[in-house]
Design a protein around this motif. Structure first.
Motif, short mmCIF file in Angstrom:
data_model
loop_
_atom_site.label_atom_id
_atom_site.label_comp_id
_atom_site.label_asym_id
_atom_site.label_seq_id
_atom_site.Cartn_x
_atom_site.Cartn_y
_atom_site.Cartn_z
N GLY A 86 0.83 -1.19 0.00
CA GLY A 86 0.00 0.00 0.00
C GLY A 86 0.86 1.24 0.00
O GLY A 86 2.09 1.17 0.04
N ILE A 87 0.19 2.39 -0.03
CA ILE A 87 0.89 3.67 -0.02
C ILE A 87 0.34 4.51 1.12
O ILE A 87 -0.88 4.64 1.28
N LEU A 93 0.31 5.58 13.12
CA LEU A 93 -0.68 4.51 13.23
C LEU A 93 -1.95 4.80 12.44
O LEU A 93 -2.47 3.92 11.77
N ASP A 94 -2.44 6.03 12.50
CA ASP A 94 -3.69 6.34 11.79
C ASP A 94 -3.56 6.15 10.29
O ASP A 94 -4.45 5.64 9.62
N SER A 95 -2.42 6.53 9.73
CA SER A 95 -2.18 6.38 8.31
C SER A 95 -2.09 4.91 7.91
O SER A 95 -2.65 4.49 6.89
N ILE A 96 -1.41 4.13 8.72
CA ILE A 96 -1.25 2.71 8.41
C ILE A 96 -2.57 1.97 8.56
O ILE A 96 -2.93 1.15 7.72
N GLN A 159 5.15 7.07 1.05
CA GLN A 159 5.90 5.85 1.33
C GLN A 159 5.11 4.62 0.89
O GLN A 159 3.91 4.52 1.12
N LYS A 160 5.83 3.67 0.29
CA LYS A 160 5.24 2.38 -0.06
C LYS A 160 5.51 1.43 1.11
O LYS A 160 6.59 1.45 1.68
N ILE A 161 4.49 0.63 1.45
CA ILE A 161 4.68 -0.34 2.53
C ILE A 161 4.30 -1.73 2.04
O ILE A 161 3.53 -1.90 1.10
#
Length: 167
Positions: A86-87, A93-96, A159-161
């Motif tokens: 994902g991006i 934490l909220d973004s992830i 950021q790519k995760i």
């Protein structure tokens, strides 16, 4: 546990197994993870609860089940994962959480503040928590995830995760 008559059994999910166990009057804190693998379902619990579960749990949904105690589950049982990417804008934490469950950051903040998000087994109530590689994130009613790594950056600086979902 497994269906007594696999030919006539419904396909059971984590939610079905959890519902049947909770219907026995147990508290959620008394049992651990539930792994669903094809027609085998593994429920981790304290040793003193095993006898009660083997005697009491006979039916899940419309499916008759047989419950057996497994002596050494660590060797034979491994969870299955689905790998995804994902991006995100930052590794807060909220973004992830928003990326993992496919919602907005505002909705993710509401989940976090209502106590439905856990990182490595600990309840996190602030969205400013910075996730680290290898963190196990659990979002009630949505699933359990492993935050694997930051996998680079997009052209716009996001950021790519990479992460895994417990299936």
């Amino acid at each position: 546990m497994r269906p007594a008559y696999p030919k006539f059994a419904d396909t059971l999910t984590h939610r079905d197994v959890l519902g049947a166990v909770m219907n026995l009057g147990l508290e959620r804190a008394k049992i651990g993870d539930i792994l669903c693998q094809k027609n085998d379902y593994y429920l981790f619990c304290k040793e003193n609860m095993a006898d009660y579960l083997t005697e009491s749990l006979q039916k899940i949904k419309h499916t008759l089940v047989t419950v057996n105690e497994v002596d050494s589950p660590q060797d034979s049982i491994q969870p299955e994962f689905i790998e995804k990417s994902g991006i995100i804008s930052s590794n807060r934490l909220d973004s992830i959480v928003a990326c993992l469950i496919g919602c907005s950051r505002n909705e993710a903040v509401k989940l976090i503040q209502s106590g439905k998000v856990y990182a490595n087994g600990l309840e996190i109530l602030h969205n400013t928590y910075t996730c680290k590689e290898g963190d196990v994130l659990s979002v009630r009613s949505h699933g359990k995830y492993i935050f694997d790594s930051l996998a680079g950056e997009t052209k716009k600086g996001r950021q790519k995760i990479k992460y895994r979902i417990y299936s």
